[in-house]
Design a protein around this motif. Structure first.
Motif, PDB file in Angstrom:
ATOM      1  N   TYR A  37      17.641   8.370  -6.338  1.00 38.09           N
ATOM      2  CA  TYR A  37      16.863   7.202  -5.962  1.00 38.09           C
ATOM      3  C   TYR A  37      15.631   7.877  -5.313  1.00 38.09           C
ATOM      4  CZ  TYR A  37      14.338   4.089  -2.769  1.00 38.09           C
ATOM      5  OH  TYR A  37      13.771   3.270  -1.920  1.00 38.09           O
ATOM      6  N   ALA A  38      15.933   9.147  -4.424  1.00 36.41           N
ATOM      7  CA  ALA A  38      14.437   9.557  -3.812  1.00 36.41           C
ATOM      8  C   ALA A  38      13.660  10.342  -4.768  1.00 36.41           C
ATOM      9  CB  ALA A  38      15.154  10.443  -2.662  1.00 36.41           C
TER      10      ALA A  38
ATOM     11  N   GLN B 115       9.962  12.531   1.867  1.00 37.80           N
ATOM     12  CA  GLN B 115      11.177  13.185   2.612  1.00 37.80           C
ATOM     13  C   GLN B 115      12.282  12.228   2.737  1.00 37.80           C
ATOM     14  OE1 GLN B 115       9.273  14.554   6.053  1.00 37.80           O
ATOM     15  NE2 GLN B 115       8.669  16.497   5.396  1.00 37.80           N
ATOM     16  N   ALA B 116      13.337  12.706   2.728  1.00 37.48           N
ATOM     17  CA  ALA B 116      14.732  12.168   3.063  1.00 37.48           C
ATOM     18  C   ALA B 116      14.737  12.237   4.690  1.00 37.48           C
ATOM     19  CB  ALA B 116      15.993  12.365   2.380  1.00 37.48           C
TER      20      ALA B 116
ATOM     21  N   GLY C 181       0.840  -1.219   0.025  1.00 37.02           N
ATOM     22  CA  GLY C 181      -0.066  -0.101   0.062  1.00 37.02           C
ATOM     23  C   GLY C 181       0.936   1.300  -0.030  1.00 37.02           C
ATOM     24  N   LEU C 182       0.346   2.336  -0.731  1.00 41.90           N
ATOM     25  CA  LEU C 182       1.165   3.565  -0.933  1.00 41.90           C
ATOM     26  C   LEU C 182       0.660   4.339   0.026  1.00 41.90           C
ATOM     27  CD1 LEU C 182       2.968   5.366  -2.466  1.00 41.90           C
ATOM     28  CD2 LEU C 182       1.461   5.806  -3.954  1.00 41.90           C
ATOM     29  N   GLY C 183       1.234   4.973   1.136  1.00 47.44           N
ATOM     30  CA  GLY C 183       0.806   5.992   2.037  1.00 47.44           C
ATOM     31  C   GLY C 183       0.518   7.395   1.181  1.00 47.44           C
ATOM     32  N   GLN C 184       0.162   8.221   2.279  1.00 49.18           N
ATOM     33  CA  GLN C 184      -0.123   9.788   1.604  1.00 49.18           C
ATOM     34  C   GLN C 184       1.280  10.442   1.402  1.00 49.18           C
ATOM     35  OE1 GLN C 184      -3.404  11.644   3.067  1.00 49.18           O
ATOM     36  NE2 GLN C 184      -3.669  10.156   4.336  1.00 49.18           N
ATOM     37  N   GLN C 185       2.340   9.921   2.016  1.00 47.58           N
ATOM     38  CA  GLN C 185       3.645  10.484   2.109  1.00 47.58           C
ATOM     39  C   GLN C 185       4.638   9.262   2.444  1.00 47.58           C
ATOM     40  OE1 GLN C 185       5.303  13.024   4.986  1.00 47.58           O
ATOM     41  NE2 GLN C 185       3.341  12.715   6.126  1.00 47.58           N
ATOM     42  N   ILE C 186       5.878   9.450   1.942  1.00 45.54           N
ATOM     43  CA  ILE C 186       6.982   8.505   2.156  1.00 45.54           C
ATOM     44  C   ILE C 186       8.002   9.222   2.901  1.00 45.54           C
ATOM     45  CG2 ILE C 186       8.603   6.953   0.983  1.00 45.54           C
ATOM     46  CD1 ILE C 186       6.573   6.916  -1.374  1.00 45.54           C
ATOM     47  N   ILE C 187       8.533   8.550   3.838  1.00 46.35           N
ATOM     48  CA  ILE C 187       9.709   8.906   4.586  1.00 46.35           C
ATOM     49  C   ILE C 187      10.839   7.928   4.252  1.00 46.35           C
ATOM     50  CG2 ILE C 187      10.675   9.737   6.689  1.00 46.35           C
ATOM     51  CD1 ILE C 187       6.871   9.967   6.344  1.00 46.35           C
ATOM     52  N   ILE C 188      11.850   8.464   3.745  1.00 43.73           N
ATOM     53  CA  ILE C 188      13.043   7.450   3.602  1.00 43.73           C
ATOM     54  C   ILE C 188      13.997   7.747   4.755  1.00 43.73           C
ATOM     55  CG2 ILE C 188      14.923   6.654   2.130  1.00 43.73           C
ATOM     56  CD1 ILE C 188      13.576   8.067  -0.058  1.00 43.73           C
ATOM     57  N   GLU C 189      14.352   6.338   5.327  1.00 43.08           N
ATOM     58  CA  GLU C 189      15.355   6.310   6.362  1.00 43.08           C
ATOM     59  C   GLU C 189      16.497   5.655   6.075  1.00 43.08           C
ATOM     60  OE1 GLU C 189      14.973   7.622   9.525  1.00 43.08           O
ATOM     61  OE2 GLU C 189      12.620   7.843   9.881  1.00 43.08           O
TER      62      GLU C 189
END
Length: 453
Positions: free
Chosen positions: A392-393, A405-406, A375-383
């Motif tokens: 990539y981001a 967000q990175a 599932g795709l969220g309303q936003q993605i936070i890359i850790e």
């Protein structure tokens, strides 16, 4: 208990082990020490070099105490790992989950393990299910297994060595182990069937303090005798913890290291595909979180051994030349577990920057596939490390069409593990990523997907 100021986080990743010091007031990392997490090849099977890691931990804690002071210790590790104790010694070495030995009992284990609907844990290769490890060890090393008095998941093994207190914990039990039933919030039928239940200590919250360090640890490291130790947490869930309750659901956290693990909080578990390495992790509060993953960090290191930040010309050469990596270069895992990795051309003809560009785009495309499963969220936070890969981001932002967000957290897990002692949620910070603007990228992505159809 007052919130400790300077928290040492022991972070055992599959590739590297670290001890980082987090200032709980500023949420910043003050210091870090690292060592390769080597696998020993002696003994009955490949296994963790726990005594070398232990010496590294003690030396690091001692140095951090001298440099800054240590007020508390928190622990996070990779999953799919357990320590089998006979009293206060290991009954068997801590098995490396990449070892193929558990495949020997594939058929009999397949008949014994619970259905996916109970555990939300797919059957994975080698020892990636702890249940498969235990099942194989019980049959292959019957005498040693008969001496086992306790089974500890990996963060809790180190917490025990530091504090002397044993516990079980749900994020590690719920990490594709086959040992936990998330909807029941209890051990699975496999644990009952195999008579393992009494070997697991009582379940404690990840954020509970098990106790102070043992007196001999205080003497060895110079830490105060009352220095508290938390129960510990699975590393992907450590990355998740700072974000829980701080974003509108559903949202996606992408925890990266050896693995790239997409977790969509507030997502739906009903669309998971156990044949494509999608599953449910269990968060620090015991809730199932739809998850999909692949060995993104391992593949990046393999495919771009001389990584170099790509220029605009490098990116253009890859996209215009239709240079593509196709999954999967790590067999048996990820959303394309049976597809054999290959290139559309000769990668050795690429410059280091162009090759890095091609691999970065490949990882973004596989990540998008993972998001179609969990599932795709309303936003993605890359850790983690991939947060520092700008191409990539930006490619992921273009592919998904949602804000990306990175994270600024250097370890991807340290802040979350430090928050087991408390502290406000939503304190993780990140940088907004602009979507990749290249006239040919959308068609490039469409060709990549068509080649896999």
């Amino acid at each position: 208990m007052p919130l400790p100021r300077f928290i040492a986080v022991i972070d055992i990743g599959k590739t590297n082990a670290k001890v980082v010091l987090i200032d709980s007031h500023t949420k910043r990392q003050l210091a870090a020490r690292s060592t390769p997490n080597s696998v020993r090849q002696d003994g009955p099977y490949p296994h963790a070099d726990v005594e070398r890691l232990w010496a590294f931990m003690l030396e690091s804690l001692s140095a951090l105490q001298v440099e800054h002071g240590v007020d508390g210790i928190s622990i996070t590790t990779h999953g799919a790992t357990a320590a089998l104790l006979a009293g206060d010694q290991l009954a068997l070495p801590v098995l490396d989950y990449e070892f193929s030995g558990p495949q020997e009992t594939t058929d009999s284990y397949g008949a014994a393990r619970p259905d996916f609907i109970e555990t939300l844990s797919p059957r994975l290769p080698n020892g990636l299910n702890i249940g498969a490890q235990l099942f194989w060890q019980q049959q292959r090393f019957a005498t040693q297994f008969a001496s086992v008095t306790q089974i500890l998941t990996y963060p809790q093994y180190w917490a025990w060595r530091l504090s002397g207190v044993m516990a079980s914990e749900v994020t590690s039990l719920g990490c594709h182990s086959d040992l936990w039933a998330p909807e029941k919030a209890d051990f699975s039928s496999l644990v009952q069937q195999q008579d393992w239940r009494d070997l697991f200590p009582a379940v404690r919250p990840a954020a509970s303090v098990l106790g102070p360090i043992k007196p001999e640890i205080a003497v060895t490291t110079g830490l105060r005798a009352e220095t508290p130790v938390t129960c510990g947490i699975h590393d992907s869930n450590a990355s998740l913890l700072p974000h829980l309750g701080s974003h509108e659901e559903p949202f996606t956290i992408l925890s990266t290291g050896t693995w790239a693990i997409a977790m969509t909080v507030g997502g739906d578990t009903s669309h998971l595909d156990p044949a494509r390495d999608s599953l449910a992790n269990v968060d620090a509060f015991g809730r199932p979180v739809p998850t999909a993953r692949f060995m993104g960090g391992r593949e990046f290191d393999m495919l771009a051994p001389n990584a170099e930040t790509p220029s605009a010309a490098d990116i253009d050469a890859v996209i215009a030349g239709d240079v593509q990596a196709l999954p999967s270069f790590m067999a048996g895992v990820g959303p394309f577990p049976t597809h054999v990795g290959c290139w559309t051309g000769n990668p050795d003809a690429l410059s280091p920057g162009a090759r890095t560009a091609a691999v970065s785009l490949y990882l973004a495309l596989v990540t998008q596939t993972c998001l179609s499963l969990c599932g795709l969220g309303q936003q993605i936070i890359i850790e983690g490390p991939l947060a520092r890969n700008g191409l990539y981001a930006s490619a992921l932002a273009r592919l998904t069409g949602v804000p990306v967000q990175a994270s600024g957290d250097a370890t991807g897990t340290g802040l979350g593990a430090s928050m087991l002692f408390g502290g406000a949620a939503g304190s993780a910070t990140g940088t907004a990523v602009a979507p990749l603007e290249h006239a040919g990228f959308d068609a490039y992505a469409a060709r990549w997907r068509a080649r896999l159809a």
